[in-house]
Design a protein around this motif. Structure first.
Motif, PDB file in Angstrom:
ATOM      1  N   ALA A   1      87.296  -2.947 -48.469  1.00  0.00           N
ATOM      2  CA  ALA A   1      86.906  -1.852 -47.570  1.00  0.00           C
ATOM      3  C   ALA A   1      88.130  -1.194 -46.943  1.00  0.00           C
ATOM      4  O   ALA A   1      89.101  -1.869 -46.590  1.00  0.00           O
ATOM      5  CB  ALA A   1      85.979  -2.377 -46.475  1.00  0.00           C
ATOM      6  N   SER A   2      88.079   0.129 -46.802  1.00  0.00           N
ATOM      7  CA  SER A   2      89.156   0.852 -46.130  1.00  0.00           C
ATOM      8  C   SER A   2      89.009   0.630 -44.623  1.00  0.00           C
ATOM      9  O   SER A   2      87.998   0.086 -44.157  1.00  0.00           O
ATOM     10  CB  SER A   2      89.063   2.349 -46.439  1.00  0.00           C
ATOM     11  OG  SER A   2      87.869   2.884 -45.900  1.00  0.00           O
ATOM     12  N   SER A   3      89.997   1.057 -43.854  1.00  0.00           N
ATOM     13  CA  SER A   3      89.943   0.888 -42.394  1.00  0.00           C
ATOM     14  C   SER A   3      88.727   1.602 -41.800  1.00  0.00           C
ATOM     15  O   SER A   3      88.053   1.067 -40.918  1.00  0.00           O
ATOM     16  CB  SER A   3      91.224   1.426 -41.757  1.00  0.00           C
ATOM     17  OG  SER A   3      92.338   0.676 -42.170  1.00  0.00           O
ATOM     18  N   THR A   4      88.445   2.807 -42.326  1.00  0.00           N
ATOM     19  CA  THR A   4      87.289   3.563 -41.829  1.00  0.00           C
ATOM     20  C   THR A   4      85.979   2.859 -42.168  1.00  0.00           C
ATOM     21  O   THR A   4      85.073   2.753 -41.332  1.00  0.00           O
ATOM     22  CB  THR A   4      87.279   4.979 -42.443  1.00  0.00           C
ATOM     23  OG1 THR A   4      88.516   5.625 -42.144  1.00  0.00           O
ATOM     24  CG2 THR A   4      86.124   5.802 -41.891  1.00  0.00           C
ATOM     25  N   GLU A   5      85.889   2.368 -43.398  1.00  0.00           N
ATOM     26  CA  GLU A   5      84.679   1.659 -43.828  1.00  0.00           C
ATOM     27  C   GLU A   5      84.482   0.377 -43.031  1.00  0.00           C
ATOM     28  O   GLU A   5      83.361   0.039 -42.651  1.00  0.00           O
ATOM     29  CB  GLU A   5      84.768   1.341 -45.325  1.00  0.00           C
ATOM     30  CG  GLU A   5      84.660   2.569 -46.218  1.00  0.00           C
ATOM     31  CD  GLU A   5      85.011   2.296 -47.668  1.00  0.00           C
ATOM     32  OE1 GLU A   5      84.667   3.115 -48.535  1.00  0.00           O
ATOM     33  OE2 GLU A   5      85.660   1.248 -47.945  1.00  0.00           O
ATOM     34  N   LEU A   6      85.593  -0.335 -42.767  1.00  0.00           N
ATOM     35  CA  LEU A   6      85.511  -1.578 -42.006  1.00  0.00           C
ATOM     36  C   LEU A   6      85.037  -1.306 -40.580  1.00  0.00           C
ATOM     37  O   LEU A   6      84.236  -2.070 -40.024  1.00  0.00           O
ATOM     38  CB  LEU A   6      86.876  -2.267 -41.984  1.00  0.00           C
ATOM     39  CG  LEU A   6      86.901  -3.690 -41.402  1.00  0.00           C
ATOM     40  CD1 LEU A   6      86.038  -4.624 -42.235  1.00  0.00           C
ATOM     41  CD2 LEU A   6      88.335  -4.208 -41.328  1.00  0.00           C
ATOM     42  N   THR A   7      85.509  -0.207 -39.995  1.00  0.00           N
ATOM     43  CA  THR A   7      85.087   0.161 -38.643  1.00  0.00           C
ATOM     44  C   THR A   7      83.588   0.445 -38.610  1.00  0.00           C
ATOM     45  O   THR A   7      82.887   0.052 -37.674  1.00  0.00           O
ATOM     46  CB  THR A   7      85.865   1.402 -38.165  1.00  0.00           C
ATOM     47  OG1 THR A   7      87.266   1.096 -38.137  1.00  0.00           O
ATOM     48  CG2 THR A   7      85.419   1.830 -36.777  1.00  0.00           C
ATOM     49  N   LYS A   8      83.078   1.117 -39.654  1.00  0.00           N
ATOM     50  CA  LYS A   8      81.648   1.400 -39.731  1.00  0.00           C
ATOM     51  C   LYS A   8      80.834   0.113 -39.860  1.00  0.00           C
ATOM     52  O   LYS A   8      79.759  -0.023 -39.271  1.00  0.00           O
ATOM     53  CB  LYS A   8      81.364   2.307 -40.926  1.00  0.00           C
ATOM     54  CG  LYS A   8      81.837   3.748 -40.735  1.00  0.00           C
ATOM     55  CD  LYS A   8      81.528   4.598 -41.957  1.00  0.00           C
ATOM     56  CE  LYS A   8      81.986   6.033 -41.768  1.00  0.00           C
ATOM     57  NZ  LYS A   8      81.732   6.875 -42.964  1.00  0.00           N
ATOM     58  N   ILE A   9      81.367  -0.847 -40.643  1.00  0.00           N
ATOM     59  CA  ILE A   9      80.677  -2.139 -40.812  1.00  0.00           C
ATOM     60  C   ILE A   9      80.613  -2.873 -39.481  1.00  0.00           C
ATOM     61  O   ILE A   9      79.573  -3.421 -39.098  1.00  0.00           O
ATOM     62  CB  ILE A   9      81.410  -3.005 -41.871  1.00  0.00           C
ATOM     63  CG1 ILE A   9      81.274  -2.358 -43.262  1.00  0.00           C
ATOM     64  CG2 ILE A   9      80.841  -4.424 -41.888  1.00  0.00           C
ATOM     65  CD1 ILE A   9      82.147  -3.003 -44.328  1.00  0.00           C
ATOM     66  N   LEU A  10      81.746  -2.865 -38.752  1.00  0.00           N
ATOM     67  CA  LEU A  10      81.794  -3.527 -37.448  1.00  0.00           C
ATOM     68  C   LEU A  10      80.866  -2.846 -36.445  1.00  0.00           C
ATOM     69  O   LEU A  10      80.212  -3.515 -35.639  1.00  0.00           O
ATOM     70  CB  LEU A  10      83.233  -3.534 -36.920  1.00  0.00           C
ATOM     71  CG  LEU A  10      84.160  -4.588 -37.544  1.00  0.00           C
ATOM     72  CD1 LEU A  10      85.615  -4.210 -37.330  1.00  0.00           C
ATOM     73  CD2 LEU A  10      83.877  -5.965 -36.960  1.00  0.00           C
ATOM     74  N   ALA A  11      80.808  -1.513 -36.508  1.00  0.00           N
ATOM     75  CA  ALA A  11      79.922  -0.769 -35.606  1.00  0.00           C
ATOM     76  C   ALA A  11      78.465  -1.137 -35.872  1.00  0.00           C
ATOM     77  O   ALA A  11      77.671  -1.304 -34.938  1.00  0.00           O
ATOM     78  CB  ALA A  11      80.132   0.731 -35.795  1.00  0.00           C
ATOM     79  N   GLY A  12      78.120  -1.299 -37.151  1.00  0.00           N
ATOM     80  CA  GLY A  12      76.763  -1.701 -37.511  1.00  0.00           C
ATOM     81  C   GLY A  12      76.452  -3.115 -37.036  1.00  0.00           C
ATOM     82  O   GLY A  12      75.346  -3.394 -36.561  1.00  0.00           O
ATOM     83  N   ALA A  13      77.452  -4.010 -37.143  1.00  0.00           N
ATOM     84  CA  ALA A  13      77.270  -5.392 -36.698  1.00  0.00           C
ATOM     85  C   ALA A  13      77.062  -5.450 -35.186  1.00  0.00           C
ATOM     86  O   ALA A  13      76.244  -6.225 -34.689  1.00  0.00           O
ATOM     87  CB  ALA A  13      78.482  -6.229 -37.100  1.00  0.00           C
ATOM     88  N   TRP A  14      77.809  -4.607 -34.451  1.00  0.00           N
ATOM     89  CA  TRP A  14      77.652  -4.568 -32.997  1.00  0.00           C
ATOM     90  C   TRP A  14      76.259  -4.056 -32.623  1.00  0.00           C
ATOM     91  O   TRP A  14      75.630  -4.572 -31.694  1.00  0.00           O
ATOM     92  CB  TRP A  14      78.723  -3.672 -32.386  1.00  0.00           C
ATOM     93  CG  TRP A  14      78.507  -3.355 -30.941  1.00  0.00           C
ATOM     94  CD1 TRP A  14      78.006  -2.208 -30.415  1.00  0.00           C
ATOM     95  CD2 TRP A  14      78.758  -4.230 -29.822  1.00  0.00           C
ATOM     96  NE1 TRP A  14      77.942  -2.282 -29.052  1.00  0.00           N
ATOM     97  CE2 TRP A  14      78.395  -3.513 -28.652  1.00  0.00           C
ATOM     98  CE3 TRP A  14      79.258  -5.521 -29.697  1.00  0.00           C
ATOM     99  CZ2 TRP A  14      78.522  -4.062 -27.378  1.00  0.00           C
ATOM    100  CZ3 TRP A  14      79.386  -6.075 -28.417  1.00  0.00           C
ATOM    101  CH2 TRP A  14      79.017  -5.355 -27.287  1.00  0.00           C
ATOM    102  N   LYS A  15      75.794  -3.069 -33.345  1.00  0.00           N
ATOM    103  CA  LYS A  15      74.480  -2.494 -33.066  1.00  0.00           C
ATOM    104  C   LYS A  15      73.375  -3.527 -33.260  1.00  0.00           C
ATOM    105  O   LYS A  15      72.379  -3.536 -32.520  1.00  0.00           O
ATOM    106  CB  LYS A  15      74.246  -1.298 -33.989  1.00  0.00           C
ATOM    107  CG  LYS A  15      73.040  -0.453 -33.632  1.00  0.00           C
ATOM    108  CD  LYS A  15      72.951   0.777 -34.522  1.00  0.00           C
ATOM    109  CE  LYS A  15      71.745   1.629 -34.149  1.00  0.00           C
ATOM    110  NZ  LYS A  15      71.630   2.838 -35.005  1.00  0.00           N
ATOM    111  N   GLU A  16      73.546  -4.391 -34.261  1.00  0.00           N
ATOM    112  CA  GLU A  16      72.525  -5.393 -34.576  1.00  0.00           C
ATOM    113  C   GLU A  16      72.721  -6.695 -33.804  1.00  0.00           C
ATOM    114  O   GLU A  16      71.904  -7.614 -33.908  1.00  0.00           O
ATOM    115  CB  GLU A  16      72.551  -5.692 -36.077  1.00  0.00           C
ATOM    116  CG  GLU A  16      72.152  -4.486 -36.926  1.00  0.00           C
ATOM    117  CD  GLU A  16      72.319  -4.750 -38.406  1.00  0.00           C
ATOM    118  OE1 GLU A  16      72.688  -5.898 -38.763  1.00  0.00           O
ATOM    119  OE2 GLU A  16      72.094  -3.824 -39.214  1.00  0.00           O
ATOM    120  N   LEU A  17      73.788  -6.793 -33.020  1.00  0.00           N
ATOM    121  CA  LEU A  17      74.074  -8.023 -32.277  1.00  0.00           C
ATOM    122  C   LEU A  17      72.995  -8.268 -31.219  1.00  0.00           C
ATOM    123  O   LEU A  17      72.630  -7.346 -30.488  1.00  0.00           O
ATOM    124  CB  LEU A  17      75.444  -7.901 -31.599  1.00  0.00           C
ATOM    125  CG  LEU A  17      76.124  -9.204 -31.153  1.00  0.00           C
ATOM    126  CD1 LEU A  17      76.556 -10.030 -32.362  1.00  0.00           C
ATOM    127  CD2 LEU A  17      77.346  -8.876 -30.291  1.00  0.00           C
TER     128      LEU A  17
END
Length: 228
Positions: free
Chosen positions: A34-50
């Motif tokens: 994953a690129s830095s931008t893609e990784l940030t989106k993945i982390l944002a999704g994980a935070w949303k589902e936390l």
């Protein structure tokens, strides 16, 4: 003397950014491609589902950090003389102004604002830069500047014409871009409106909004007449 803004206590991270910082290495290991931008989106999704209970842990950590920050900031300010406080306030004002300027430039780039026209000398440099010998970019520019100075008017003419053509390109692109900004409700970015607002700023936010709306309507009418 002996005090700088670098010594000022750093503002604590938000709960969201604390989660991002702590979990980024683990998510990077799981998503190596994953690129830095893609990784940030993945982390944002994980935070949303936390789950709320887990988010609360980060919120509590943030509160504790803010309390500590308040104490450190009060201690930092207490050691400042009035002259130091004034100097640091001015330094901070300049830093914020620079940051806002960069943000404004990034926004204009994102909005697709046309690039400003190049001068005849700039066009000459862009065409000759690669073939010019020099130890450093500055040395190359010095040689090109000297070469430009030695050119006769007839030798400069092709570059002067290209610069004139670029001005026409810029004006045409700006007219289309400004029309688009008016449609998007960003009339304050239109040159004529921006100039008027700078000369006579509105006294209140409500008056400023009314002024922009009025000028925006005039701009729309002017653009419509131009198209007709």
């Amino acid at each position: 003397r002996g005090i700088s803004s670098d010594q000022r206590p750093k503002r604590p991270l938000t709960a969201y950014f604390r989660f991002m910082m702590e979990n980024r290495p683990a998510f990077r290991e799981k998503n190596p491609e994953a690129s830095s931008t893609e990784l940030t989106k993945i982390l944002a999704g994980a935070w949303k589902e936390l789950p709320a209970a887990q988010k609360q842990v980060y919120e509590e950590a943030k509160k504790a950090e803010w309390q500590r920050y308040g104490e450190q900031l009060a201690k930092y300010k207490a050691q400042l003389t009035p002259a130091q406080a004034a100097a640091l306030k001015e330094e901070r004002r300049q830093q914020l102004a620079k940051r806002r300027s960069l943000q404004a430039k990034r926004e204009l780039t994102a909005l697709g604002k046309p690039k400003r026209p190049r001068s005849s000398f700039n066009i000459f440099v862009s065409e000759k830069f690669q073939e010019t010998e020099g130890i450093s970019p500055m040395a190359k520019l010095k040689k090109l500047f000297d070469a430009w100075q030695k050119l006769s008017p007839s030798q400069k003419q092709p570059f002067v014409q290209l610069a004139e053509d670029d001005k026409v390109r810029y004006e045409n692109e700006m007219k289309s871009w400004e029309a688009k900004m008016v449609e998007l409700g960003r009339e304050e970015l239109v040159r004529s409106i921006k100039k008027r607002l700078k000369k006579k700023p509105a006294k209140t936010a409500k008056q400023a909004k009314t002024a922009r709306t009025s000028l925006g309507n005039k701009a729309k009418l002017k653009l419509k007449k131009t198209e007709e």
